[in-house]
Design an enzyme around this catalytic site. Structure first.
Site, PDB file in Angstrom:
ATOM      1  N   ASN A 157      23.682  -5.678 -61.579  1.00 47.96           N
ATOM      2  CA  ASN A 157      23.941  -7.390 -61.512  1.00 47.96           C
ATOM      3  C   ASN A 157      23.496  -7.964 -62.231  1.00 47.96           C
ATOM      4  O   ASN A 157      23.599  -8.740 -62.128  1.00 47.96           O
ATOM      5  CB  ASN A 157      24.013  -7.675 -60.316  1.00 47.96           C
ATOM      6  CG  ASN A 157      25.450  -6.795 -59.661  1.00 47.96           C
ATOM      7  OD1 ASN A 157      24.898  -5.652 -58.607  1.00 47.96           O
ATOM      8  ND2 ASN A 157      26.374  -6.078 -59.929  1.00 47.96           N
ATOM      9  N   LYS A 174      30.281 -17.608 -59.251  1.00 51.02           N
ATOM     10  CA  LYS A 174      30.849 -17.720 -59.697  1.00 51.02           C
ATOM     11  C   LYS A 174      32.586 -18.415 -58.862  1.00 51.02           C
ATOM     12  O   LYS A 174      32.376 -19.258 -58.617  1.00 51.02           O
ATOM     13  CB  LYS A 174      31.519 -15.421 -60.620  1.00 51.02           C
ATOM     14  CG  LYS A 174      30.454 -15.416 -61.649  1.00 51.02           C
ATOM     15  CD  LYS A 174      31.201 -13.833 -62.021  1.00 51.02           C
ATOM     16  CE  LYS A 174      29.811 -14.088 -63.886  1.00 51.02           C
ATOM     17  NZ  LYS A 174      30.100 -13.282 -63.667  1.00 51.02           N
ATOM     18  N   ILE A 225      22.500 -13.209 -63.994  1.00 52.04           N
ATOM     19  CA  ILE A 225      23.128 -12.261 -63.168  1.00 52.04           C
ATOM     20  C   ILE A 225      24.044 -12.701 -62.793  1.00 52.04           C
ATOM     21  O   ILE A 225      25.459 -14.055 -62.937  1.00 52.04           O
ATOM     22  CB  ILE A 225      21.865 -13.627 -61.896  1.00 52.04           C
ATOM     23  CG1 ILE A 225      20.609 -13.100 -62.367  1.00 52.04           C
ATOM     24  CG2 ILE A 225      22.682 -12.517 -60.572  1.00 52.04           C
ATOM     25  CD1 ILE A 225      19.687 -13.985 -61.008  1.00 52.04           C
ATOM     26  N   CYS A 226      25.086 -11.668 -62.471  1.00 50.63           N
ATOM     27  CA  CYS A 226      26.543 -11.566 -61.893  1.00 50.63           C
ATOM     28  C   CYS A 226      26.670 -11.525 -60.077  1.00 50.63           C
ATOM     29  O   CYS A 226      26.156 -10.201 -60.166  1.00 50.63           O
ATOM     30  CB  CYS A 226      27.509 -10.504 -62.804  1.00 50.63           C
ATOM     31  SG  CYS A 226      28.363 -10.598 -61.944  1.00 50.63           S
ATOM     32  N   VAL A 227      27.049 -12.448 -60.230  1.00 45.94           N
ATOM     33  CA  VAL A 227      27.101 -12.000 -58.335  1.00 45.94           C
ATOM     34  C   VAL A 227      28.471 -13.265 -58.169  1.00 45.94           C
ATOM     35  O   VAL A 227      28.707 -14.492 -58.868  1.00 45.94           O
ATOM     36  CB  VAL A 227      25.782 -12.541 -57.786  1.00 45.94           C
ATOM     37  CG1 VAL A 227      25.357 -14.250 -58.020  1.00 45.94           C
ATOM     38  CG2 VAL A 227      26.111 -12.550 -56.083  1.00 45.94           C
TER      39      VAL A 227
END
Length: 233
Positions: free
Chosen positions: A87, A100, A94-96
């Site tokens: 992630n 989002k 950072i993808c969380v």
């Protein structure tokens, strides 16, 4: 990235300052906070790698950037220390979900930091930014853990961007001077050259040789005087 201080309303800036001050005074476990005195909209942190993960023993620098629409829009998170994680993108993004679609203004920055630390324990391969890490996590965990551990040892354990790269905490106090603990340095007066005090190098060798020659002359003179005294007897 440009500062958003001028773009945020005064009441939002007051709330951010209050929350950041509270975080710095009482940070989440395993997380250090380094507020910027110049830009309150950019928060630098250092996260200790959780035990039981390939990141254990490492210290990972990260930053949160508050955009002009904060808190209506979530902050953006970036790892500054390289990390092999599904992630986290190659540029550190950072993808969380909390950053989002699951973001709510009342969640706050503490919740964001705790969520990112939990992400290090429980990666989500379904929303992978690093596709290779996501694939290995699903298909070959041993290889994934090995790769993640390797990058942790290289970048997060005293190397560039790791522990040694963490900003110094002002509470740690001033650092000792370079030679403060060296008794030979303390013994030297202000006008004494290091080579003379330590007896090393060309000057030290010449001083030692001269001293030895002088001692030999004194011993030889004493022997001659002793022989003359015996002859008189």
């Amino acid at each position: 990235m440009n500062s958003n201080v001028e773009n945020l309303p005064p009441q939002v800036l007051r709330l951010v300052y209050k929350e950041v001050s509270a975080l710095a005074a009482d940070p989440p476990e395993g997380i250090k906070i380094y507020p910027s005195e110049e830009d309150i909209t950019e928060l630098h942190t250092a996260i200790e790698g959780p035990e039981g993960t390939p990141f254990a023993g490492g210290v990972f620098r990260m930053r949160l950037v508050l955009g002009k629409d904060f808190p209506a829009a979530p902050p953006k998170g970036y790892f500054l220390t390289k990390i092999f994680h599904p992630n986290v993108g190659h540029k550190g993004e950072i993808c969380v979900n909390v950053l989002k679609r699951d973001w709510r203004a009342e969640l706050g920055l503490r919740h964001v930091l705790l969520t990112i630390k939990c992400l290090m324990i429980h990666p989500n391969p379904e929303s992978a930014l690093n596709e290779e890490a996501g694939r290995l996590l699903l298909e070959d965990y041993t290889e994934y853990a090995s790769r993640a551990r390797l990058l942790t040892e290289i970048h997060a354990m005293g190397g560039h961007g790791g522990a040694s790269g963490v900003p110094q905490d002002p509470a740690d106090g001033p650092q000792p001077k370079k030679h403060a603990g060296d008794p030979t340095k303390r013994a030297m007066g202000p006008g004494v050259a290091p080579s003379a005090a330590l007896g090393n190098g060309a000057n030290g060798s010449s001083t030692t040789s001269s001293s030895s020659s002088s001692n030999s002359n004194v011993v030889g003179k004493k022997k001659t005087d002793k022989k003359r005294a015996l002859r008189r007897l």
